[in-house]
Motif scaffolding. Structure first.
Motif, PDB file in Angstrom:
ATOM      1  N   PHE A 282     -25.124  41.859   8.852  1.00 44.31           N
ATOM      2  CA  PHE A 282     -25.265  41.568   7.436  1.00 44.31           C
ATOM      3  C   PHE A 282     -24.012  40.900   6.896  1.00 44.31           C
ATOM      4  CE2 PHE A 282     -28.036  45.414   7.958  1.00 44.31           C
ATOM      5  CZ  PHE A 282     -29.229  44.706   7.925  1.00 44.31           C
ATOM      6  N   GLY A 283     -24.163  40.228   5.759  1.00 45.69           N
ATOM      7  CA  GLY A 283     -23.069  39.445   5.216  1.00 45.69           C
ATOM      8  C   GLY A 283     -22.127  40.257   4.349  1.00 45.69           C
ATOM      9  N   ILE A 284     -20.988  39.643   4.081  1.00 43.40           N
ATOM     10  CA  ILE A 284     -20.001  40.203   3.163  1.00 43.40           C
ATOM     11  C   ILE A 284     -19.276  39.047   2.500  1.00 43.40           C
ATOM     12  CG2 ILE A 284     -18.234  40.375   4.987  1.00 43.40           C
ATOM     13  CD1 ILE A 284     -17.190  42.877   3.549  1.00 43.40           C
ATOM     14  N   GLN A 285     -18.976  39.213   1.225  1.00 41.60           N
ATOM     15  CA  GLN A 285     -18.174  38.236   0.495  1.00 41.60           C
ATOM     16  C   GLN A 285     -16.736  38.737   0.413  1.00 41.60           C
ATOM     17  OE1 GLN A 285     -20.192  36.711  -3.223  1.00 41.60           O
ATOM     18  NE2 GLN A 285     -21.670  38.326  -2.706  1.00 41.60           N
ATOM     19  N   LEU A 286     -15.802  37.856   0.709  1.00 37.19           N
ATOM     20  CA  LEU A 286     -14.383  38.186   0.583  1.00 37.19           C
ATOM     21  C   LEU A 286     -13.770  37.277  -0.462  1.00 37.19           C
ATOM     22  CD1 LEU A 286     -12.775  38.881   4.077  1.00 37.19           C
ATOM     23  CD2 LEU A 286     -13.563  40.513   2.355  1.00 37.19           C
ATOM     24  N   PRO A 287     -13.448  37.811  -1.642  1.00 36.72           N
ATOM     25  CA  PRO A 287     -12.848  37.004  -2.700  1.00 36.72           C
ATOM     26  C   PRO A 287     -11.376  36.727  -2.410  1.00 36.72           C
ATOM     27  CG  PRO A 287     -13.101  39.258  -3.417  1.00 36.72           C
ATOM     28  CD  PRO A 287     -13.739  39.190  -2.072  1.00 36.72           C
ATOM     29  N   PRO A 288     -10.754  35.859  -3.213  1.00 40.39           N
ATOM     30  CA  PRO A 288      -9.374  35.460  -2.915  1.00 40.39           C
ATOM     31  C   PRO A 288      -8.369  36.602  -2.879  1.00 40.39           C
ATOM     32  CG  PRO A 288     -10.364  33.894  -4.429  1.00 40.39           C
ATOM     33  CD  PRO A 288     -11.333  35.029  -4.291  1.00 40.39           C
ATOM     34  N   ASN A 289      -8.551  37.644  -3.690  1.00 40.26           N
ATOM     35  CA  ASN A 289      -7.606  38.758  -3.632  1.00 40.26           C
ATOM     36  C   ASN A 289      -7.623  39.445  -2.274  1.00 40.26           C
ATOM     37  OD1 ASN A 289     -10.224  39.406  -4.881  1.00 40.26           O
ATOM     38  ND2 ASN A 289      -9.526  41.523  -4.890  1.00 40.26           N
ATOM     39  N   ALA A 290      -8.762  39.393  -1.574  1.00 43.81           N
ATOM     40  CA  ALA A 290      -8.838  39.970  -0.227  1.00 43.81           C
ATOM     41  C   ALA A 290      -8.334  38.996   0.833  1.00 43.81           C
ATOM     42  CB  ALA A 290     -10.275  40.376   0.084  1.00 43.81           C
ATOM     43  N   THR A 291      -8.762  37.736   0.762  1.00 47.58           N
ATOM     44  CA  THR A 291      -8.356  36.789   1.805  1.00 47.58           C
ATOM     45  C   THR A 291      -6.857  36.511   1.751  1.00 47.58           C
ATOM     46  OG1 THR A 291      -8.929  34.871   0.415  1.00 47.58           O
ATOM     47  CG2 THR A 291     -10.636  35.720   1.878  1.00 47.58           C
ATOM     48  N   ARG A 292      -6.277  36.583   0.559  1.00 47.07           N
ATOM     49  CA  ARG A 292      -4.832  36.389   0.454  1.00 47.07           C
ATOM     50  C   ARG A 292      -4.095  37.520   1.178  1.00 47.07           C
ATOM     51  NH1 ARG A 292      -4.836  35.294  -4.486  1.00 47.07           N
ATOM     52  NH2 ARG A 292      -4.619  37.433  -5.240  1.00 47.07           N
ATOM     53  N   ALA A 293      -4.545  38.758   1.013  1.00 45.40           N
ATOM     54  CA  ALA A 293      -3.911  39.894   1.684  1.00 45.40           C
ATOM     55  C   ALA A 293      -4.069  39.799   3.198  1.00 45.40           C
ATOM     56  CB  ALA A 293      -4.497  41.205   1.165  1.00 45.40           C
ATOM     57  N   LEU A 294      -5.240  39.370   3.660  1.00 46.60           N
ATOM     58  CA  LEU A 294      -5.455  39.251   5.102  1.00 46.60           C
ATOM     59  C   LEU A 294      -4.672  38.088   5.681  1.00 46.60           C
ATOM     60  CD1 LEU A 294      -9.267  40.070   5.324  1.00 46.60           C
ATOM     61  CD2 LEU A 294      -7.328  41.563   5.846  1.00 46.60           C
ATOM     62  N   ALA A 295      -4.544  37.001   4.928  1.00 45.56           N
ATOM     63  CA  ALA A 295      -3.734  35.874   5.393  1.00 45.56           C
ATOM     64  C   ALA A 295      -2.275  36.289   5.559  1.00 45.56           C
ATOM     65  CB  ALA A 295      -3.853  34.702   4.430  1.00 45.56           C
ATOM     66  N   ALA A 296      -1.795  37.180   4.684  1.00 45.22           N
ATOM     67  CA  ALA A 296      -0.423  37.661   4.785  1.00 45.22           C
ATOM     68  C   ALA A 296      -0.202  38.463   6.068  1.00 45.22           C
ATOM     69  CB  ALA A 296      -0.071  38.511   3.569  1.00 45.22           C
ATOM     70  N   LEU A 297      -1.279  38.954   6.666  1.00 49.81           N
ATOM     71  CA  LEU A 297      -1.203  39.664   7.940  1.00 49.81           C
ATOM     72  C   LEU A 297      -1.407  38.721   9.123  1.00 49.81           C
ATOM     73  CD1 LEU A 297      -3.229  42.876   7.001  1.00 49.81           C
ATOM     74  CD2 LEU A 297      -0.746  42.678   7.268  1.00 49.81           C
TER      75      LEU A 297
ATOM     76  N   ALA B 260     -11.043  31.814   8.945  1.00 46.48           N
ATOM     77  CA  ALA B 260     -11.652  30.496   8.764  1.00 46.48           C
ATOM     78  C   ALA B 260     -12.672  30.204   9.854  1.00 46.48           C
ATOM     79  CB  ALA B 260     -10.565  29.427   8.741  1.00 46.48           C
ATOM     80  N   ALA B 261     -12.431  30.705  11.059  1.00 44.91           N
ATOM     81  CA  ALA B 261     -13.310  30.408  12.193  1.00 44.91           C
ATOM     82  C   ALA B 261     -14.635  31.148  12.135  1.00 44.91           C
ATOM     83  CB  ALA B 261     -12.591  30.748  13.496  1.00 44.91           C
ATOM     84  N   ILE B 262     -14.731  32.213  11.332  1.00 43.44           N
ATOM     85  CA  ILE B 262     -15.960  33.018  11.321  1.00 43.44           C
ATOM     86  C   ILE B 262     -16.682  32.967   9.986  1.00 43.44           C
ATOM     87  CG2 ILE B 262     -15.072  34.634  13.051  1.00 43.44           C
ATOM     88  CD1 ILE B 262     -14.691  36.620  10.599  1.00 43.44           C
ATOM     89  N   SER B 263     -16.247  32.094   9.088  1.00 43.50           N
ATOM     90  CA  SER B 263     -16.743  32.166   7.712  1.00 43.50           C
ATOM     91  C   SER B 263     -17.242  30.823   7.218  1.00 43.50           C
ATOM     92  CB  SER B 263     -15.623  32.660   6.785  1.00 43.50           C
ATOM     93  OG  SER B 263     -14.554  31.727   6.763  1.00 43.50           O
ATOM     94  N   VAL B 264     -17.884  30.874   6.053  1.00 47.43           N
ATOM     95  CA  VAL B 264     -18.217  29.681   5.285  1.00 47.43           C
ATOM     96  C   VAL B 264     -17.594  29.831   3.905  1.00 47.43           C
ATOM     97  CG1 VAL B 264     -20.358  29.237   6.534  1.00 47.43           C
ATOM     98  CG2 VAL B 264     -20.414  30.670   4.504  1.00 47.43           C
ATOM     99  N   ARG B 265     -17.461  28.708   3.208  1.00 52.83           N
ATOM    100  CA  ARG B 265     -16.815  28.712   1.896  1.00 52.83           C
ATOM    101  C   ARG B 265     -17.821  28.309   0.826  1.00 52.83           C
ATOM    102  NH1 ARG B 265     -10.522  26.913   2.351  1.00 52.83           N
ATOM    103  NH2 ARG B 265     -10.070  27.959   4.336  1.00 52.83           N
ATOM    104  N   PRO B 266     -18.398  29.262   0.124  1.00 47.69           N
ATOM    105  CA  PRO B 266     -19.310  28.895  -0.968  1.00 47.69           C
ATOM    106  C   PRO B 266     -18.570  28.076  -2.018  1.00 47.69           C
ATOM    107  CG  PRO B 266     -19.451  31.245  -0.455  1.00 47.69           C
ATOM    108  CD  PRO B 266     -18.260  30.721   0.275  1.00 47.69           C
ATOM    109  N   VAL B 267     -19.259  27.094  -2.575  1.00 52.81           N
ATOM    110  CA  VAL B 267     -18.605  26.218  -3.554  1.00 52.81           C
ATOM    111  C   VAL B 267     -18.699  26.776  -4.976  1.00 52.81           C
ATOM    112  CG1 VAL B 267     -19.000  24.171  -2.143  1.00 52.81           C
ATOM    113  CG2 VAL B 267     -20.687  24.808  -3.889  1.00 52.81           C
ATOM    114  N   ALA B 268     -19.612  27.724  -5.210  1.00 55.16           N
ATOM    115  CA  ALA B 268     -19.785  28.238  -6.567  1.00 55.16           C
ATOM    116  C   ALA B 268     -20.591  29.524  -6.533  1.00 55.16           C
ATOM    117  CB  ALA B 268     -20.488  27.212  -7.454  1.00 55.16           C
ATOM    118  N   ARG B 269     -20.520  30.266  -7.631  1.00 45.31           N
ATOM    119  CA  ARG B 269     -21.439  31.373  -7.886  1.00 45.31           C
ATOM    120  C   ARG B 269     -22.305  30.984  -9.065  1.00 45.31           C
ATOM    121  NH1 ARG B 269     -18.160  35.344  -8.145  1.00 45.31           N
ATOM    122  NH2 ARG B 269     -17.753  35.300 -10.388  1.00 45.31           N
ATOM    123  N   GLU B 270     -23.613  31.059  -8.874  1.00 45.93           N
ATOM    124  CA  GLU B 270     -24.563  30.704  -9.930  1.00 45.93           C
ATOM    125  C   GLU B 270     -25.388  31.929 -10.302  1.00 45.93           C
ATOM    126  OE1 GLU B 270     -25.240  26.011  -8.652  1.00 45.93           O
ATOM    127  OE2 GLU B 270     -26.852  27.476  -8.367  1.00 45.93           O
TER     128      GLU B 270
END
Length: 347
Positions: A39-54, A61-71
């Motif tokens: 099943f899917g999961i959304q990771l917002p910037p506050n989460a991806t920023r913390a993981l990038a710091a690790l 980036a290799a396992i994800s897609v980047r939605p362009v918007a929330r509608e």
């Protein structure tokens, strides 16, 4: 058995804590192997920023897609209520991307980043004490310099901090989840709002993750909705049902050598896609306050409780019946934009 830092639970929060917290961490996980659900999961910037710091940015980036918007759209005809950009504009504003992926892939990335042997599978915690003692199924006892309870909504560690009446309770809604095969799904997170129920869909690698939330059975729940939504829900077939539950606030998140994080500390309904993100934020904060658990709770509790309250309110606002309140909600949504997300994504 003596352990420096014992982390109970090899979910997203526990594995992130094992990466972030200094010292020798051992993760005790009741399951026999890493989670394999797709099943899917959304990771917002506050989460991806913390993981990038690790150091996990390239792996994510290799396992994800980047939605362009929330509608957000109307239930009956799919009319657009409001749109918030989540692509390049959001990444520039917050310094990190908004990503969508399969939960099992995220767990695998976290697991692979740990030293071999860090996670001990088949180790089920059945009780914990503030002195750092853990009891495992089968009678084994673990003594740790620090116990981190990251064992989710039904946490065994939480029992050392809670009082009678702390059991998880249903809120009367069930989330039905499925991933529909799709080579080229729409590149947006779409939420259809309707009386008493809603549907979320977003792209993940190789498919489209669909979550239908309603108070009763899925069969027939979305009859009369906009045809594309109705067809998508029907295509989900025998979707996996997850009853949504919450627990009361803990009087404290720590005692002695024991602390809880994520859903073990502050469970929240999944209506603003922040549950996993808050567990990741907890883990990152714990890394810098591991010697002062009072400071950890003081830093994290107000924000987590504010987000939990917003998640609970989202479950009401998503499900308003057509009428004056619904029209006022739609006007607020139409007038909001990316800056209105700053309080969530800037952390």
């Amino acid at each position: 058995m003596n352990i420096d830092v014992a982390i109970v639970g090899a979910g997203i929060g526990g594995l992130t804590a094992a990466l972030a917290v200094p010292g020798r961490c051992t993760v005790l996980e009741r399951a026999p192997a890493p989670a394999a659900d797709g099943f899917g999961i959304q990771l917002p910037p506050n989460a991806t920023r913390a993981l990038a710091a690790l150091g996990l940015g390239p792996a994510l980036a290799a396992i994800s897609v980047r939605p362009v918007a929330r509608e957000l759209r109307r239930w009956c005809d799919g009319a657009l209520i409001g749109r918030v950009p989540l692509g390049a504009e959001a990444e520039r504003r917050y310094g990190a991307p908004y990503l969508a992926m399969r939960r099992a892939d995220l767990v695998r990335v976290l697991f692979d980043a740990l030293a071999p042997g860090t996670v001990r599978f088949g180790a089920r915690c059945v009780g914990a004490a503030p002195d750092g003692t853990l009891r495992l199924a089968g009678g084994a006892v673990v003594r740790a310099g620090l116990v981190v309870g990251a064992d989710g909504l039904h946490s065994a560690v939480r029992g050392a901090l809670s009082s009678p009446g702390d059991a998880a309770r249903p809120i009367g809604l069930t989330a039905f989840r499925a991933v529909l095969p799709a080579a080229d799904p729409p590149p947006v997170v779409t939420v259809w709002l309707g009386p008493g129920r809603h549907v979320v869909a977003y792209p993940v690698p190789g498919g489209r993750n669909v979550v239908a939330v309603t108070a009763g059975p899925l069969d027939g729940a979305f009859d009369g909705w906009h045809a594309p939504v109705r067809d998508m829900v029907r295509a989900a077939g025998a979707a996996a049902a997850h009853e949504i539950r919450v627990r009361p606030a803990l009087p404290a998140w720590h005692r002695g050598r024991l602390v809880v994080l994520g859903d073990a500390a502050h469970p929240m309904p999944p209506f603003i896609a922040q549950g996993a993100a808050q567990a990741i934020e907890d883990a990152a904060a714990l890394a810098s306050t591991v010697d002062d658990l009072t400071a950890f709770e003081a830093a994290r509790r107000p924000r987590a409780e504010r987000i939990a309250a917003a998640s609970t309110a989202g479950g009401v606002e998503h499900h308003l019946p057509d009428g004056a309140d619904q029209r006022r909600r739609d006007q607020r949504i139409a007038a909001s934009g990316l800056p209105d997300q700053d309080w969530l994504y800037c952390r």
